[in-house]
Scaffold this motif. Sequence first.
Motif, mmCIF file in Angstrom:
data_model
loop_
_atom_site.group_PDB
_atom_site.id
_atom_site.type_symbol
_atom_site.label_atom_id
_atom_site.label_comp_id
_atom_site.label_asym_id
_atom_site.label_seq_id
_atom_site.Cartn_x
_atom_site.Cartn_y
_atom_site.Cartn_z
ATOM 1 N N LEU A 203 0.839 -1.149 -0.061
ATOM 2 C CA LEU A 203 -0.023 0.163 -0.299
ATOM 3 C C LEU A 203 0.423 1.438 -0.216
ATOM 4 N N ALA A 204 0.390 2.109 -0.984
ATOM 5 C CA ALA A 204 1.524 2.818 -1.141
ATOM 6 C C ALA A 204 1.100 4.081 -0.556
ATOM 7 N N ARG A 205 -0.594 5.248 -0.526
ATOM 8 C CA ARG A 205 -1.172 5.876 -0.654
ATOM 9 C C ARG A 205 -2.618 5.530 0.355
ATOM 10 N N ARG A 206 -3.117 6.484 0.782
ATOM 11 C CA ARG A 206 -4.695 6.193 0.971
ATOM 12 C C ARG A 206 -4.814 7.806 1.101
ATOM 13 N N TYR A 207 -6.968 7.452 -0.353
ATOM 14 C CA TYR A 207 -7.320 9.437 -0.368
ATOM 15 C C TYR A 207 -8.558 9.253 0.896
ATOM 16 N N THR A 208 -8.538 10.280 1.954
ATOM 17 C CA THR A 208 -9.497 9.751 3.243
ATOM 18 C C THR A 208 -10.353 11.209 3.139
ATOM 19 N N GLY A 209 -11.583 10.623 3.579
ATOM 20 C CA GLY A 209 -12.118 12.204 4.056
ATOM 21 C C GLY A 209 -13.138 12.675 3.484
ATOM 22 N N GLY A 210 -13.632 11.786 2.122
ATOM 23 C CA GLY A 210 -14.096 11.990 1.149
ATOM 24 C C GLY A 210 -15.748 12.355 1.505
ATOM 25 N N HIS A 211 -15.522 10.407 0.725
ATOM 26 C CA HIS A 211 -17.437 9.981 0.628
ATOM 27 C C HIS A 211 -17.740 8.997 2.121
ATOM 28 N N LYS A 212 -18.709 8.806 2.128
ATOM 29 C CA LYS A 212 -19.529 8.895 3.649
ATOM 30 C C LYS A 212 -20.185 6.950 2.619
ATOM 31 N N GLY A 213 -20.100 7.136 1.977
ATOM 32 C CA GLY A 213 -20.440 5.187 1.083
ATOM 33 C C GLY A 213 -19.617 4.850 0.820
ATOM 34 N N SER A 214 -20.204 3.856 -0.004
ATOM 35 C CA SER A 214 -18.862 3.362 -1.485
ATOM 36 C C SER A 214 -18.171 3.675 -2.563
ATOM 37 N N ILE A 215 -17.126 4.129 -2.656
ATOM 38 C CA ILE A 215 -16.917 4.429 -4.142
ATOM 39 C C ILE A 215 -17.113 3.385 -5.432
ATOM 40 N N SER A 216 -17.790 4.195 -6.033
ATOM 41 C CA SER A 216 -18.516 3.550 -7.327
ATOM 42 C C SER A 216 -17.809 3.596 -8.987
ATOM 43 N N CYS A 217 -17.080 4.893 -9.209
ATOM 44 C CA CYS A 217 -15.649 5.010 -9.996
ATOM 45 C C CYS A 217 -15.035 5.751 -9.579
ATOM 46 N N LEU A 218 -14.164 5.306 -11.087
ATOM 47 C CA LEU A 218 -13.169 6.275 -10.222
ATOM 48 C C LEU A 218 -11.783 6.802 -12.053
ATOM 49 N N MET A 219 -11.998 8.285 -12.229
ATOM 50 C CA MET A 219 -11.357 8.242 -13.049
ATOM 51 C C MET A 219 -9.752 9.170 -13.191
ATOM 52 N N SER A 220 -8.707 9.272 -13.833
ATOM 53 C CA SER A 220 -7.662 10.682 -13.338
ATOM 54 C C SER A 220 -8.107 11.419 -15.164
ATOM 55 N N VAL A 254 -6.034 14.502 1.256
ATOM 56 C CA VAL A 254 -7.387 14.933 1.438
ATOM 57 C C VAL A 254 -8.057 15.423 0.063
ATOM 58 N N PRO A 255 -9.429 15.924 0.190
ATOM 59 C CA PRO A 255 -9.964 15.809 -1.307
ATOM 60 C C PRO A 255 -9.463 17.340 -1.442
ATOM 61 N N LYS A 256 -9.930 18.236 -2.458
ATOM 62 C CA LYS A 256 -9.421 18.944 -3.359
ATOM 63 C C LYS A 256 -11.156 19.857 -3.181
ATOM 64 N N LEU A 257 -11.784 19.301 -3.492
ATOM 65 C CA LEU A 257 -12.904 19.719 -3.513
ATOM 66 C C LEU A 257 -14.412 18.410 -4.302
ATOM 67 N N SER A 258 -15.479 19.229 -3.860
ATOM 68 C CA SER A 258 -16.843 17.868 -3.191
ATOM 69 C C SER A 258 -17.646 18.335 -3.770
ATOM 70 N N LEU A 259 -18.799 17.635 -4.651
ATOM 71 C CA LEU A 259 -19.701 18.393 -5.604
ATOM 72 C C LEU A 259 -21.214 17.226 -5.411
ATOM 73 N N LYS A 260 -22.080 17.717 -5.417
ATOM 74 C CA LYS A 260 -23.187 16.799 -5.209
ATOM 75 C C LYS A 260 -24.038 16.616 -6.720
ATOM 76 N N ALA A 261 -23.374 15.627 -7.460
ATOM 77 C CA ALA A 261 -23.109 15.307 -8.836
ATOM 78 C C ALA A 261 -25.070 14.521 -8.625
ATOM 79 N N HIS A 262 -25.940 13.452 -8.123
ATOM 80 C CA HIS A 262 -26.532 12.433 -8.747
ATOM 81 C C HIS A 262 -27.410 11.777 -7.039
ATOM 82 N N ASP A 263 -28.560 12.365 -7.249
ATOM 83 C CA ASP A 263 -29.054 11.564 -6.483
ATOM 84 C C ASP A 263 -29.012 10.017 -6.514
ATOM 85 N N GLY A 264 -29.067 9.908 -5.146
ATOM 86 C CA GLY A 264 -29.287 7.742 -5.359
ATOM 87 C C GLY A 264 -27.777 7.290 -5.348
#
Length: 1341
Positions: A203-220, A254-264
């Motif tokens: 394990l090299a690094r962690r990204y924490t403190g963003g989502h309160k639920g599970s993560i469904s998709c990632l993209m760089s 830690v996250p740089k920006l957080s947006l409410k994208a979709h309901d559900g």
Amino acid sequence: MLRLRAFRPTSEKIVKIQLHPTHPWLVTADASDHVSVWNWEHRQVIYELKAGGVDERRLVGAKLDKLAEGELESKGKPTEAIRGGSVKQVNFYDDDVRFWQLWLNRAAASEAPSAVSHATSALNSLAPATRGRHFLVICCENKAIFLDLVTMRGRDVPKQELDNKSLLCMEFLSRSTASEGPLVAFGGSDGVIRVLSMITWKLARRYTGGHKGSISCLMSFMASSDEALLVSGGSDGLLILWSADHGPDSGEFVPKLSLKAHDGGVVAVELSRVIGGVPQLITIGVDKTLAIWDTLSFKEMRRIKPVPKIACHSVASWCHPRAPNLDILTCVKDSHIWAIEHPTRSVLTRPLCELSSLVPPQVLSANKKLRVYCMVAHPLQPHLVATGTNVGVIISEFDFRSLPPVAPLPSSPGSREHSAVYVVERELKLLNFQLSNMGNPSLGSNSSLTESGRSKGDSLELLQVKQVKKPINTPVSNDSYCVLSLSSSGKFLAIVWPDIPYFSIYKVGDWSIIDSGSARLLAWDNCRDRFAILESALHTRIPVIPKGSSSRKAKEAAVAAAQAAAAAASAASSASVQVRILLDDGTSNILMRSIGGRSEPVIGLHGGALLGVAYRTSRRISPVTATAISTIQSMPLSGFESGLSSFNSFDDGFSSQRSSSESPPQSFQLYSWETFQPVGDLLPHPEWTAWDQTVEYCAFAYQKYIVISSLRPQYRYLGDVAISHATSAVWHRRQLFVATPTTIEVVFVDSGIAPIDIETKRKKEEIKLKEAQARAVAEHGDLALITVDGPQVAANERVTMRPPMLQVVRLASFQHSPSVPPFLTLPKLSKVDGDASAMPEERKANEIAVGGGGVSVAVTRFPTEQKRPVGPLVVVGVRDGVLWLIDRYMHAHALSLGHPGIRCRCLAAYGDAVSAVKWASRLGREHHDDLAQFMLGMGYATEALHLPGISKRLEFDLAMQGNDLKRALQCLMTMSNSRDIGQETVGLDLMNILNVASKKENIIDAVQGIAKYAREFLNLIDAADATGQSEIAHEALKRLAAAGSVKGSLRGHELRALALRLANHGELTRLSGLVNNLISVGSGREAAFSAAVLGDNALMEKAWQETGMLAEAVLHAHAHGRPTLKNLVEGWNKMLQREIEHARMTTTDATAAFLESLEDSKLPSLGEVGKKPPIEILPPGMVSLSQIVTMQKKTALATKGSHQEPEKLLLGAPPAATTSTDASPSPAESGQAIVPPPADSDQANAPPAADSNKPSAPFEAADLSEASVQCPADSNQPTLDAQVPESELTDSADAVAHKDSSPPAVSSGGEVAPQLQHVQETSVSQPIGNPISSPLPDEFI
């Protein structure tokens, strides 16, 4: 054109799918968690495994690997034995995936006006990460599987090593430290992103403190500020932005920006590239909406529901020139691929295609409907879209031949800035581009070496280009798919909208419209500013059947669609080809209103030196194809007022239903621009044509190959090159630069020299002479024709035929430079990216040596393939020494041609062979032979001789081609080591060379060398004779003659050729010595041939006699009346007698011998029992050697012999006594022995006596035993002398070479076999003239 590219049926529905960017690989995961890797190009399954459970094969393989490494006992449960659980995501990862992921991100970021100008500079320092391995990465719920497709070894990382959290998605990060190596980020069920190093597997690094639920998709992706970012979407509906740049404090992020994208929750996220703007993020959610986000301000730009009441489960960014307004593809659980038009403006959702029409009908049952569960667009080839359905995997292809709407403008002389005009969003714009660095590396720089040892011109990356886009402020009539083309002079621009249909002609400069009308096809003349159009009426809009409408409306719409289709077909059949010309004042005039009288509808126009018209051919269409065509035609894809689909092809000629072995129809006719009459016969319909500006070459492209022909002095087929699916090409002198969906190729072309070229040159010279005489007569009268002939020197010109040459070199492709993977287990790999010793293969492929004077010398024949730009390309051509390309996003790219192996070829093809030789100093000498062969094929043999690294063998060929025979002789003497052979100063006389050759090793080597290159010596002698260079011919001839005197050094045909050339040059002394030496070594045939060329009959007989060829000697002596005839005949008969005695000693079967003795007649006396019958074979007319009695006793013997056994044969006379002519002597007068016919013979039917004065052909015993004696019927048979041609002498020598093989057949009693009598009785047309006498009675002894 829409067609099915590949289809793989499956029993389970496909839920996950991904394409490899460079290889034709596709990985899928079905609902049962089975993962499969499929080669869609060759229709082969590469690998399959059960990822959800425990794959027994992988488990057994892991145990065997541990045993091989010496681990006898397992310390714990192997990771392969852990159940994977549900498959969440599948992907590939290797150097190609890493490179193109970063390239696409940077390209999207560079579109922003505020983008960093050096955004692509970091690509040059991108080191290989996987060292030639190709990983298949499977993200399962309980573990991640890393499988190497090269070694088939895997590494499983359980979730226990990732904080024991379930893995739901993954993404590869482009930036990492040297110690970390490649990094892969996993989204966990606890909302934490964990990054794993593929070097340490920790394990090299962690990204924490963003989502309160599970993560469904990632993209760089990459921001316009050149910052690497990571975006994540979770089940809580949040879209969170993270920094993906590595730093010294890598650990917790830690996250740089957080947006409410979709309901559900967020389902998927995709990056979209925008022409001239910042990239956009596209997200789809559980709330059935699609949202578009600006990556600069991260504000929502648009939110839509693509398909009402149905949630989207896949989204892809798309940019295809055939549908310029469709930017986003998505799919729901139905049978369509949906496209979103103008996502930031009108936001119209349209079905791109109906997949049910593409799959075979037997796949879908009556009550089963096709459903799409996943979709992905090819990252580098946008015309390919793969979908996973409930019936299998479908790969659709959308018109790969469509090109971006851009046309390059001619550059002003001496200017480094170039321009092109393009259409975007109903506006005409100008693109100015040039190389950003003034010191062009393609032009060569002695010190342009980077720290890694590569030259800038040989870099893997594209050259840096400075480009500016300017508006022209000229609107266009429509924003649908269009085709741009430029006239031959570059003064006029044509834009055609084939789907409208409509065309406009603009004048370059003020961009005013000078002509327009209704047409869907347009083609320019290659020599003048005239064009041909296919006039067509406006198509009736085909109504679309709305989804869920009533049956009555559906029937009405179907009837209207049928009527519209009939009207469109009628309009297409009535359309005609019209030719117009553009004058200098900007006016357009009609030259011809209709070309060709064919009734078939026109489906294609191709411009060039000749106008090509393609006609529709009638062929049977299967019901599946008809359904697909009707479905495609009913899809409205663009905003124009037409119901025709953007992917509707009127007749492509290469549909997917057509068999690959079926040849294309003959439906393409060429017409003259001057007379408008057909030229030649019908040809197969090409996909496109390319004509050279100098009207010397043309290329016709087909699906699997490109046909290249020459046009001057007449049309001649040169060959075809196997470049499949070519989209466009541009000629540059004798270079054809070709673009395909995956590569950039260059074809070097030369027509060679054919007999028609020489004949045309001769006729042109005659025409010039007649014109000069006509001008002189017109100026000075008939007195101008009076000439005074002076001493003239014959022009010694040798014109050598040269075959055509086609050489293909690949300049660019998508694939990374190949490297050899290390044969090490994955856990033991510890080399990092910064270790220079870990990549010897790559450095070896791009190594640069430094030669004398500090000049960098390339050690490779050709450069490593450069990176091809993404998507369809327009080939601009060669300017400033580089190849320019323009992509779909209207960006110019430059491919370097600076590698010496390419640069020399380009210069030679362009016609500057002197500069090509100069540039060869930068190429390793081991590659000079290859370059010289290329220059020889291009017709520069003389210039290629100046290459310093060519071999002597190739130097000889070049000197012969360039008529430099003196240099060719020097090369031959060096190769054969024969400089001292034939020189009188070293005592190498031709008579005693055998003794010298056995004593001096250097002489032996020289003779062997001359024998090895005997053919080259003969060719050099002929070339010297043809050009009057007698000294060179003499030097070569005396060395060849010296070698020819050694036994076994030269073959028979080489010795005969040497004899002819010695006689031709008057070298009688050497020829006589050659004959004597050939006799001494036993080469009788060659010695006799040489003596015949010399004209010495005595020497010829000596050659035959001393080598045992007595039959030939007898025939020659008899034909020429030689006094040695009697001695030669006696020796010949003695030799035959010895052969018969030797044949009697052979053992025979006792029964056969007894039966044969019963058939023999009784001997007349006991005295004859011990006597052996002598054998005599005589030429016709010669007295028998055994005749020692008087004429009367001979007659009595003949009378008595008529009652004795029939074995006493006469081969010199017919079987029966006949009446001879007055001119022929009687048997008594000629001294011939007479044998009476058998008792049962019919003398009335006996043939006339043979003419004794006619020479006889040679006989042998084998011919007699086989009853196949042949005698010539003509007395005018040529003799062997110096006047006989070489071919006849060769045939004669060959004819008599096999005459001494076997003795005549004899009976058990020692007499000639009885079948010879049968020969006498039956051979009427060919009388036998050589008698064989029987033993004499006792009273005559």
